[in-house]
Write a protein that holds these residues in place. Sequence first.
Motif, PDB file in Angstrom:
ATOM      1  N   ASP A  14       0.823  -1.211   0.000  1.00 43.33           N
ATOM      2  CA  ASP A  14       0.000   0.000   0.000  1.00 43.33           C
ATOM      3  C   ASP A  14       0.856   1.260   0.000  1.00 43.33           C
ATOM      4  OD1 ASP A  14       0.811   0.432   2.651  1.00 43.33           O
ATOM      5  OD2 ASP A  14      -1.056  -0.331   3.487  1.00 43.33           O
ATOM      6  N   GLY A  15       0.215   2.398   0.083  1.00 39.31           N
ATOM      7  CA  GLY A  15       0.874   3.689  -0.049  1.00 39.31           C
ATOM      8  C   GLY A  15       1.856   4.035   1.046  1.00 39.31           C
ATOM      9  N   VAL A  16       1.812   3.348   2.192  1.00 38.53           N
ATOM     10  CA  VAL A  16       2.779   3.633   3.253  1.00 38.53           C
ATOM     11  C   VAL A  16       3.900   2.594   3.305  1.00 38.53           C
ATOM     12  CG1 VAL A  16       1.209   5.017   4.662  1.00 38.53           C
ATOM     13  CG2 VAL A  16       1.301   2.554   5.013  1.00 38.53           C
ATOM     14  N   GLY A  17       3.936   1.711   2.289  1.00 36.94           N
ATOM     15  CA  GLY A  17       5.083   0.831   2.130  1.00 36.94           C
ATOM     16  C   GLY A  17       4.995  -0.535   2.770  1.00 36.94           C
ATOM     17  N   HIS A  18       3.850  -0.873   3.327  1.00 42.26           N
ATOM     18  CA  HIS A  18       3.738  -2.233   3.856  1.00 42.26           C
ATOM     19  C   HIS A  18       2.626  -2.981   3.136  1.00 42.26           C
ATOM     20  CE1 HIS A  18       0.354  -0.932   6.310  1.00 42.26           C
ATOM     21  NE2 HIS A  18       1.110  -0.030   6.890  1.00 42.26           N
ATOM     22  N   ILE A  19       2.556  -4.267   3.378  1.00 44.54           N
ATOM     23  CA  ILE A  19       1.555  -5.104   2.724  1.00 44.54           C
ATOM     24  C   ILE A  19       0.176  -4.704   3.230  1.00 44.54           C
ATOM     25  CG2 ILE A  19       0.740  -7.478   2.389  1.00 44.54           C
ATOM     26  CD1 ILE A  19       3.413  -6.733   0.933  1.00 44.54           C
ATOM     27  N   GLU A  56     -11.243 -14.563  11.533  1.00 39.86           N
ATOM     28  CA  GLU A  56     -10.739 -13.441  12.329  1.00 39.86           C
ATOM     29  C   GLU A  56      -9.254 -13.303  12.084  1.00 39.86           C
ATOM     30  OE1 GLU A  56      -9.807 -15.189  16.706  1.00 39.86           O
ATOM     31  OE2 GLU A  56     -11.916 -15.275  16.131  1.00 39.86           O
ATOM     32  N   VAL A  57      -8.783 -12.059  12.107  1.00 42.93           N
ATOM     33  CA  VAL A  57      -7.368 -11.773  11.873  1.00 42.93           C
ATOM     34  C   VAL A  57      -6.895 -10.758  12.898  1.00 42.93           C
ATOM     35  CG1 VAL A  57      -5.660 -10.856  10.253  1.00 42.93           C
ATOM     36  CG2 VAL A  57      -7.613 -12.157   9.387  1.00 42.93           C
ATOM     37  N   ASP A  58      -5.750 -11.030  13.506  1.00 44.26           N
ATOM     38  CA  ASP A  58      -5.075 -10.069  14.364  1.00 44.26           C
ATOM     39  C   ASP A  58      -3.793  -9.649  13.646  1.00 44.26           C
ATOM     40  OD1 ASP A  58      -6.921 -10.289  16.479  1.00 44.26           O
ATOM     41  OD2 ASP A  58      -5.860 -12.019  17.300  1.00 44.26           O
ATOM     42  N   TYR A  59      -3.649  -8.337  13.462  1.00 43.94           N
ATOM     43  CA  TYR A  59      -2.448  -7.786  12.833  1.00 43.94           C
ATOM     44  C   TYR A  59      -1.483  -7.431  13.946  1.00 43.94           C
ATOM     45  CZ  TYR A  59      -5.569  -7.620   8.867  1.00 43.94           C
ATOM     46  OH  TYR A  59      -6.446  -7.965   7.865  1.00 43.94           O
ATOM     47  N   VAL A  60      -0.357  -8.122  13.993  1.00 38.91           N
ATOM     48  CA  VAL A  60       0.582  -8.006  15.109  1.00 38.91           C
ATOM     49  C   VAL A  60       1.755  -7.087  14.771  1.00 38.91           C
ATOM     50  CG1 VAL A  60       2.044  -9.321  16.692  1.00 38.91           C
ATOM     51  CG2 VAL A  60      -0.102 -10.319  15.874  1.00 38.91           C
ATOM     52  N   ASN A  61       2.330  -7.240  13.587  1.00 34.91           N
ATOM     53  CA  ASN A  61       3.440  -6.412  13.113  1.00 34.91           C
ATOM     54  C   ASN A  61       3.259  -6.142  11.626  1.00 34.91           C
ATOM     55  OD1 ASN A  61       5.489  -6.003  15.304  1.00 34.91           O
ATOM     56  ND2 ASN A  61       5.379  -8.240  15.384  1.00 34.91           N
ATOM     57  N   GLN A  62       3.863  -5.073  11.150  1.00 31.96           N
ATOM     58  CA  GLN A  62       3.774  -4.749   9.733  1.00 31.96           C
ATOM     59  C   GLN A  62       4.561  -5.761   8.903  1.00 31.96           C
ATOM     60  OE1 GLN A  62       4.184  -0.438   8.849  1.00 31.96           O
ATOM     61  NE2 GLN A  62       4.390  -0.236  11.071  1.00 31.96           N
ATOM     62  N   ILE A  63       4.100  -5.960   7.676  1.00 27.21           N
ATOM     63  CA  ILE A  63       4.750  -6.858   6.721  1.00 27.21           C
ATOM     64  C   ILE A  63       5.179  -5.996   5.541  1.00 27.21           C
ATOM     65  CG2 ILE A  63       4.484  -8.890   5.258  1.00 27.21           C
ATOM     66  CD1 ILE A  63       2.169  -9.744   7.110  1.00 27.21           C
ATOM     67  N   TYR A  64       6.377  -6.258   5.022  1.00 28.52           N
ATOM     68  CA  TYR A  64       6.945  -5.407   3.986  1.00 28.52           C
ATOM     69  C   TYR A  64       7.187  -6.161   2.683  1.00 28.52           C
ATOM     70  CZ  TYR A  64       7.627  -2.251   7.874  1.00 28.52           C
ATOM     71  OH  TYR A  64       7.412  -1.447   8.951  1.00 28.52           O
ATOM     72  N   GLY A  66       9.412  -7.193  -0.507  1.00 21.45           N
ATOM     73  CA  GLY A  66      10.836  -7.454  -0.689  1.00 21.45           C
ATOM     74  C   GLY A  66      11.383  -8.577   0.174  1.00 21.45           C
ATOM     75  N   LYS A  67      10.589  -9.087   1.095  1.00 24.30           N
ATOM     76  CA  LYS A  67      11.021 -10.195   1.952  1.00 24.30           C
ATOM     77  C   LYS A  67       9.902 -11.226   1.992  1.00 24.30           C
ATOM     78  CE  LYS A  67      13.651  -7.202   5.014  1.00 24.30           C
ATOM     79  NZ  LYS A  67      13.740  -6.646   6.358  1.00 24.30           N
ATOM     80  N   GLU A  68      10.248 -12.478   1.747  1.00 24.84           N
ATOM     81  CA  GLU A  68       9.214 -13.514   1.743  1.00 24.84           C
ATOM     82  C   GLU A  68       8.594 -13.692   3.125  1.00 24.84           C
ATOM     83  OE1 GLU A  68      11.832 -17.599   2.151  1.00 24.84           O
ATOM     84  OE2 GLU A  68      11.414 -16.845   0.142  1.00 24.84           O
ATOM     85  N   VAL A  69       7.396 -14.223   3.115  1.00 24.71           N
ATOM     86  CA  VAL A  69       6.687 -14.529   4.355  1.00 24.71           C
ATOM     87  C   VAL A  69       6.406 -16.027   4.402  1.00 24.71           C
ATOM     88  CG1 VAL A  69       5.608 -12.255   4.489  1.00 24.71           C
ATOM     89  CG2 VAL A  69       4.370 -14.136   3.425  1.00 24.71           C
ATOM     90  N   ARG A  94       9.642 -12.858  12.696  1.00 20.43           N
ATOM     91  CA  ARG A  94       8.674 -12.158  13.548  1.00 20.43           C
ATOM     92  C   ARG A  94       7.253 -12.603  13.230  1.00 20.43           C
ATOM     93  NH1 ARG A  94       9.551  -6.790  11.269  1.00 20.43           N
ATOM     94  NH2 ARG A  94       7.421  -7.195  10.768  1.00 20.43           N
ATOM     95  N   LEU A  95       6.447 -12.773  14.268  1.00 21.33           N
ATOM     96  CA  LEU A  95       5.018 -12.996  14.077  1.00 21.33           C
ATOM     97  C   LEU A  95       4.400 -11.678  13.601  1.00 21.33           C
ATOM     98  CD1 LEU A  95       2.351 -14.600  14.394  1.00 21.33           C
ATOM     99  CD2 LEU A  95       2.314 -13.800  16.776  1.00 21.33           C
ATOM    100  N   CYS A  96       3.717 -11.716  12.465  1.00 16.10           N
ATOM    101  CA  CYS A  96       3.135 -10.490  11.901  1.00 16.10           C
ATOM    102  C   CYS A  96       1.612 -10.502  11.893  1.00 16.10           C
ATOM    103  CB  CYS A  96       3.648 -10.272  10.483  1.00 16.10           C
ATOM    104  SG  CYS A  96       5.433  -9.989  10.417  1.00 16.10           S
ATOM    105  N   ALA A  97       1.016 -11.666  11.755  1.00 19.31           N
ATOM    106  CA  ALA A  97      -0.440 -11.781  11.761  1.00 19.31           C
ATOM    107  C   ALA A  97      -0.809 -13.173  12.238  1.00 19.31           C
ATOM    108  CB  ALA A  97      -1.012 -11.537  10.374  1.00 19.31           C
TER     109      ALA A  97
END
Length: 133
Positions: A14-19, A56-64, A66-69, A94-97
């Motif tokens: 998205d526009g702020v650089g994260h997934i 249900e989804v909990d967003y824990v950390n941002q995902i970027y 350029g790096k696989e998940v 890192r746990l992200c979601a």
Amino acid sequence: MFTTVIVPRVSETDGVGHINNTTIPVWFEAGREEIFKMFTPDLSFKNWRMVIIHMEVDYVNQIYYGKEVTVYTGIERIGNTSLTIYEEIHQSGRLCAKGRSVYVNFNFETQRPEPIPDGIREKLNEHLWRPQE
């Protein structure tokens, strides 16, 4: 537990650089493919058996970009006609979601849930995952 590696695409950023947050449920669904195959081995929609009834989804950390998940997918609970799937997405260790989805074994001809067959239940049991929360 099942493991699925995903390479983020530019279009998912998205526009702020994260997934974008709308991408996470799609990635969780990608991690469920082996579970779908248990119910519908040929993955044919003509023979499809699984219907999602809750997510249900909990967003824990941002995902970027350029790096696989890595998507981790396991079975948290098996009921008579339904199952609860527990999922996590990690990036760079890192746990992200994290999230849960509930599916029903559904017969589209009768428009009714049906008990999960014993053979599928045995396979699901091999992937039980009790999250540490």
